[in-house]
Design an enzyme around this catalytic site. Structure first.
Site, PDB file in Angstrom:
ATOM      1  CG  ASP A  71     -10.596   8.296   3.982  1.00  0.00           C
ATOM      2  OD1 ASP A  71     -10.691   9.035   2.973  1.00  0.00           O
ATOM      3  OD2 ASP A  71      -9.500   8.029   4.517  1.00  0.00           O
TER       4      ASP A  71
ATOM      5  CB  CYS B  98      -8.521   6.494   1.533  1.00  0.00           C
ATOM      6  SG  CYS B  98      -7.108   5.547   0.947  1.00  0.00           S
TER       7      CYS B  98
ATOM      8  CB  THR C 175      -2.596   7.403  -0.677  1.00  0.00           C
ATOM      9  OG1 THR C 175      -2.998   6.396   0.267  1.00  0.00           O
ATOM     10  CG2 THR C 175      -1.853   8.524   0.045  1.00  0.00           C
TER      11      THR C 175
ATOM     12  CG  HIS D 258      -2.751  -8.546 -17.398  1.00  0.00           C
ATOM     13  ND1 HIS D 258      -1.474  -8.065 -17.522  1.00  0.00           N
ATOM     14  CD2 HIS D 258      -3.235  -8.695 -18.662  1.00  0.00           C
ATOM     15  CE1 HIS D 258      -1.178  -7.921 -18.808  1.00  0.00           C
ATOM     16  NE2 HIS D 258      -2.234  -8.282 -19.522  1.00  0.00           N
TER      17      HIS D 258
ATOM     18  CG  HIS E 155      -3.420 -12.995 -17.422  1.00  0.00           C
ATOM     19  ND1 HIS E 155      -2.268 -12.454 -16.877  1.00  0.00           N
ATOM     20  CD2 HIS E 155      -3.467 -12.584 -18.706  1.00  0.00           C
ATOM     21  CE1 HIS E 155      -1.648 -11.738 -17.799  1.00  0.00           C
ATOM     22  NE2 HIS E 155      -2.354 -11.806 -18.921  1.00  0.00           N
TER      23      HIS E 155
HETATM   24  C1  RB5 Z   1      -6.450   9.216   6.517  1.00  0.00           C
HETATM   25  O1  RB5 Z   1      -5.764  10.052   7.390  1.00  0.00           O
HETATM   26  C2  RB5 Z   1      -5.513   8.687   5.453  1.00  0.00           C
HETATM   27  O2  RB5 Z   1      -4.575   7.879   6.064  1.00  0.00           O
HETATM   28  C3  RB5 Z   1      -6.296   7.958   4.410  1.00  0.00           C
HETATM   29  O3  RB5 Z   1      -7.151   8.830   3.753  1.00  0.00           O
HETATM   30  C4  RB5 Z   1      -5.481   7.265   3.350  1.00  0.00           C
HETATM   31  O4  RB5 Z   1      -4.607   8.140   2.711  1.00  0.00           O
HETATM   32  C5  RB5 Z   1      -4.818   6.029   3.762  1.00  0.00           C
HETATM   33  O5  RB5 Z   1      -4.085   5.372   3.023  1.00  0.00           O
END
Ligand code: RB5
Length: 143
Positions: A8, A65, A67, A98, A133
Site C-alpha cells: 500500500d 503496509c 505495519t 515450521h 509441522h
Molecule cells: C494504512 O493507513 C495502514 O493502516 C496500513 O498501511 C497498515 O499499517 C495496516 O495494517
C-alpha cells in the site's frame, strides 16, 4: 518460482528498494502493489497478490503496509495462503521452516537492509517437512 510483491502507500518506498534488489538478483518478480504514496486500501492489494501466489505452489508473496499487520490479516483470510508477519530474520526463516508460509508480510517502516535480510531468509529457507509441522499445518488448514 515467481515472487509476487504487493504494497500500500505506506509500503511504497520499501517496495521500490525490494523490487530493485530482487531484479538485480534475477528473481522472476511481479509487482501488484501501488506506485505512489497516495492512499489505497491494502486488503484489495493483499487479495490481488495472494491470488497470484496461489497460481503455483512454488510462488511466494511479499506484502508491505505500514505495519505488515493489516496485510497479514487480510492475506490469511484467503484459503491456501499462509502469511507470516515477520519482524526478525529468525521469524522469516521459521515461517518457512515450521509454518511453510507462502506469503511474508513486513512493515514498510523498517530499514531497507533489514528488509532484504528478511527477504533472503524467506526465499532461501525451505519447509522442514517434519511430521509434527506437517500435522500442525494440516490442523490449521482444517480450522
Ligand atoms: C494504512 O493507513 C495502514 O493502516 C496500513 O498501511 C497498515 O499499517 C495496516 O495494517
Amino acid at each position: 518460482m515467481r515472487i509476487i510483491i504487493g504494497n500500500d502507500h505506506n509500503g511504497y518506498e520499501l517496495k521500490k528498494e525490494l523490487v530493485r534488489y530482487l531484479k538485480n538478483n534475477r528473481y522472476y518478480l511481479e509487482d501488484v502493489g501501488c506506485d505512489s504514496i497516495d492512499s489505497v486500501d491494502y486488503p484489495l492489494i493483499a487479495k490481488k497478490a495472494c491470488e497470484e501466489v496461489l497460481r503455483d505452489d512454488d510462488n511466494l508473496g511479499i506484502l508491505i503496509c505500514g505495519t505488515g499487520i493489516g496485510m497479514s490479516i487480510a492475506a490469511n483470510k484467503i484459503k491456501g495462503i499462509r502469511c507470516a508477519k515477520v519482524s526478525t530474520e529468525e521469524e522469516a526463516a521459521l515461517s518457512k521452516l515450521h509454518n511453510n508460509a507462502n506469503v511474508m508480510a513486513i512493515s514498510g517502516r523498517i530499514d531497507k537492509s533489514l528488509a532484504i535480510k528478511f527477504v533472503d531468509k524467506f526465499i532461501n529457507t525451505s519447509f522442514s517437512n517434519e511430521e509434527r509441522h506437517v500435522r500442525r499445518n494440516n490442523q490449521i488448514d482444517n480450522l
